[in-house]
Scaffold this motif. Sequence first.
Motif, PDB file in Angstrom:
ATOM      1  N   ARG A  17       0.838  -1.345  -0.055  1.00 18.73           N
ATOM      2  CA  ARG A  17       0.036   0.036  -0.078  1.00 18.73           C
ATOM      3  C   ARG A  17       0.658   1.174   0.096  1.00 18.73           C
ATOM      4  N   THR A  18       0.540   2.376  -0.971  1.00 19.99           N
ATOM      5  CA  THR A  18       1.600   3.267  -1.020  1.00 19.99           C
ATOM      6  C   THR A  18       0.905   4.455  -0.058  1.00 19.99           C
ATOM      7  N   GLU A  19       1.448   4.707   0.883  1.00 29.03           N
ATOM      8  CA  GLU A  19       0.984   5.903   1.753  1.00 29.03           C
ATOM      9  C   GLU A  19       1.411   7.263   1.248  1.00 29.03           C
ATOM     10  N   VAL A  20       0.630   8.143   1.032  1.00 26.07           N
ATOM     11  CA  VAL A  20       0.961   9.433   0.355  1.00 26.07           C
ATOM     12  C   VAL A  20       0.606  10.441   1.446  1.00 26.07           C
ATOM     13  N   ASN A  21       1.502  11.455   1.446  1.00 25.76           N
ATOM     14  CA  ASN A  21       1.246  12.565   2.192  1.00 25.76           C
ATOM     15  C   ASN A  21      -0.015  12.955   1.450  1.00 25.76           C
ATOM     16  N   THR A  22      -1.178  13.514   2.273  1.00 25.02           N
ATOM     17  CA  THR A  22      -2.073  14.097   1.659  1.00 25.02           C
ATOM     18  C   THR A  22      -1.997  15.355   1.530  1.00 25.02           C
ATOM     19  N   TYR A 273     -11.456   4.851  -0.781  1.00 23.72           N
ATOM     20  CA  TYR A 273     -10.337   5.126  -0.429  1.00 23.72           C
ATOM     21  C   TYR A 273      -9.954   6.315  -1.248  1.00 23.72           C
ATOM     22  N   VAL A 274     -10.733   6.615  -2.497  1.00 26.83           N
ATOM     23  CA  VAL A 274     -10.273   7.310  -3.534  1.00 26.83           C
ATOM     24  C   VAL A 274     -11.369   8.439  -3.794  1.00 26.83           C
ATOM     25  N   PRO A 275     -10.795   9.861  -3.961  1.00 21.63           N
ATOM     26  CA  PRO A 275      -9.319  10.071  -4.003  1.00 21.63           C
ATOM     27  C   PRO A 275      -8.654  10.189  -2.725  1.00 21.63           C
ATOM     28  N   ARG A 276      -9.430  10.281  -1.426  1.00 20.67           N
ATOM     29  CA  ARG A 276      -8.675  10.266  -0.472  1.00 20.67           C
ATOM     30  C   ARG A 276      -9.442   8.996   0.447  1.00 20.67           C
ATOM     31  N   VAL A 298      -3.167  -5.431  -0.876  1.00 21.06           N
ATOM     32  CA  VAL A 298      -4.475  -5.200  -1.482  1.00 21.06           C
ATOM     33  C   VAL A 298      -4.834  -3.654  -1.622  1.00 21.06           C
ATOM     34  N   GLY A 299      -5.456  -3.223  -2.545  1.00 20.82           N
ATOM     35  CA  GLY A 299      -5.665  -1.686  -2.555  1.00 20.82           C
ATOM     36  C   GLY A 299      -7.212  -1.713  -2.983  1.00 20.82           C
ATOM     37  N   PRO A 300      -7.560  -0.490  -3.054  1.00 24.24           N
ATOM     38  CA  PRO A 300      -8.917  -0.159  -3.386  1.00 24.24           C
ATOM     39  C   PRO A 300      -9.692  -0.919  -4.555  1.00 24.24           C
ATOM     40  N   LYS A 301      -8.857  -0.869  -5.836  1.00 25.80           N
ATOM     41  CA  LYS A 301      -9.343  -1.724  -6.893  1.00 25.80           C
ATOM     42  C   LYS A 301      -9.425  -3.211  -6.662  1.00 25.80           C
ATOM     43  N   GLY A 500      -2.256  -7.536   7.665  1.00 24.74           N
ATOM     44  CA  GLY A 500      -1.778  -7.470   6.294  1.00 24.74           C
ATOM     45  C   GLY A 500      -0.659  -6.477   6.270  1.00 24.74           C
ATOM     46  N   SER A 501      -0.133  -5.907   7.266  1.00 24.72           N
ATOM     47  CA  SER A 501       0.986  -4.927   7.205  1.00 24.72           C
ATOM     48  C   SER A 501       1.986  -5.192   7.635  1.00 24.72           C
ATOM     49  N   PHE A 502       3.390  -4.769   6.895  1.00 23.74           N
ATOM     50  CA  PHE A 502       4.515  -5.253   7.760  1.00 23.74           C
ATOM     51  C   PHE A 502       5.164  -3.974   8.227  1.00 23.74           C
ATOM     52  N   SER A 503       4.388  -2.710   8.575  1.00 23.38           N
ATOM     53  CA  SER A 503       4.862  -1.356   9.025  1.00 23.38           C
ATOM     54  C   SER A 503       5.292  -2.035  10.729  1.00 23.38           C
ATOM     55  N   ILE A 504       6.377  -1.404  11.031  1.00 23.29           N
ATOM     56  CA  ILE A 504       7.088  -1.896  12.365  1.00 23.29           C
ATOM     57  C   ILE A 504       5.841  -1.365  13.488  1.00 23.29           C
ATOM     58  N   LYS A 505       4.915  -0.568  13.165  1.00 25.88           N
ATOM     59  CA  LYS A 505       3.903  -0.367  14.303  1.00 25.88           C
ATOM     60  C   LYS A 505       3.037  -1.520  14.254  1.00 25.88           C
TER      61      LYS A 505
END
Length: 584
Positions: A17-22, A273-276, A298-301, A500-505
């Motif tokens: 999942r791409t985390e983007v600064n909003t 999730y789209v556009p935010r 997995v992503g929105p689509k 589903g995430s491997f972020s350290i958190k």
Amino acid sequence: MQDGAGRSRTEQDGTGRTEVNTIANSSDRSDRSDRSDRSDRSDRSDRSDRSDRSDRSDRSDRSDRSDRSSLLSKSRFLAGTQCHKLLWWKVHEPSAEELQPGIVLKDLFDQGRQVGELAREEFPGGVLIDFPHDQRQEKIKATLGALDGDAPAIFEASFLEDNTFISVDVLERVDGGFKLVEVKSASSVKEQHVPDAALQKHVLARAGINVPAVEIMHLNKEFRHPGQGDLFARTDVTAAVDEWLVVPQWEIPSQLKMLNGELPDVAISGHCYVPRECPFLKRCWSQHRDHIMNLYNVGPKKVGAYFEKGIHSIHDIPATQKLPAAALRQRKAIEEERLIVEPTLAEALEPFDCRLGFLDFETISRAIPVWDGMGPWHQAAAQFSYHEVAPGHGGSVAQDGGDVVHPSTPSPVHPASNYSHSEFLAEGPSDARPLLAEKMIEATQNAERVVTYSSFEKTRIRSLQKTVPHLEGELKELEDKLLDLLPVVRNNVYHPDFRGSFSIKYVLNPLVPDLTYSDLVIVDGMVASVEIARLLFVSGKIPEDQKEKIRSDLLAYCEKDTWAMVRLVERLRGLAVTRSGMQT
């Protein structure tokens, strides 16, 4: 550490999942076009035109006195095009907790305002409709007056037509009408900018204003501080806007009708999730860890595609479905309700069998660059934390299950863990990168390998090589020492609570239950980034006691990130030993 959902950088945390600064615009603004100069018209035509404006002003007065919840704005309309339920909540529950802006969103608004103010300087002689946002009638009346003038541009021109109130960033006077210029603090044109501008052109048309062209004025990604190139770029989107113009014609009445009824029933899907990402996501989506939205990569689509097939849970995925290895491991862990450890873990940890250091950066990221060589939204390291095995110790903390106490304040050596700790946090507005690089090189010089979580630290060190060229050699040596712990976890371990995430958190507490971020004030990298920027650039507005508290919280957060990596390596070593014992 700015990873996963808390990253202040655009990257993938291992989930895919791409985390983007909003990047938010500064205020709830919409556009309206302006009228062209009518000096060549007859007196009769001019009187008729003035009468039309008076009629519009009267209509606006009457509409403004009505229930404002029946009016749309640019932000309301765009929310409605994403989801009617989202718009209903925004209008009928404006005080909802989900809608209250946090420090990160407030900072984006502030930066958006700064961008908007600088953009006006690109239109010399322009006039500003300068009233508080809630004084709509004053803004509208002042706009009508400005339209009769000869200023080359009008900023924040305001109109109320078709039950929709908008304020235009820039109306630039051109032959035959006005060019609509929407200012964005992003560094490129985004897909969601088109509906934004289209609504404005629709309202302007209702106001009788001709808009022959529409542009998005955004930050120029090629600009470099302090003044290399143009800060702004302008992209024509007229064709795309004209194609979209039909939507407001039916969407506005549809939204207004919906708002007069009960909460609409809208099925969840990728549009959440789209556009935010929708702020009300938790109200609609199941929070069960087995929900399909928690599937790795997995992503929105893909979520929408699964829904169409009637798949809402990871349990429902057919056994024949092709999935990434990490997702297959995830499904197995959920089905068997246990931690999965691959036999390859021990081999993956072999490079870690040496004197290790553990490094983490926090960064700043500003729309308007602040230090030499930076472009819009570029990230620059301004803080680091570093743990290293103390001399005379083998680098092992307590055995799996043993007691390890993490001190509440930094100390030269953690007695319970035999690790030393170094840290740096920038002070003042001057470029912090040279001093940070020096301190980091000094701290890491004795380590054989330096552990990070994700490739982010590598990208920052490479950036420092260009920024601090006199230390390029030493920084390259440090880069060569780096070891990324993220793929070790992602390719070899899965706990059902990773979601589903491997972020350290996400991976820390399931693997190291006694260690969490819940005892900290700052718990994610985006907040840390904003707080650092506040300390560096607006410290004069912060009381001294608060500044010390912010510094303390930042140091504690960054230190927790590197300590988390220490504990994860030790936990993984224990799991590898246990797994090897099972094999024998």
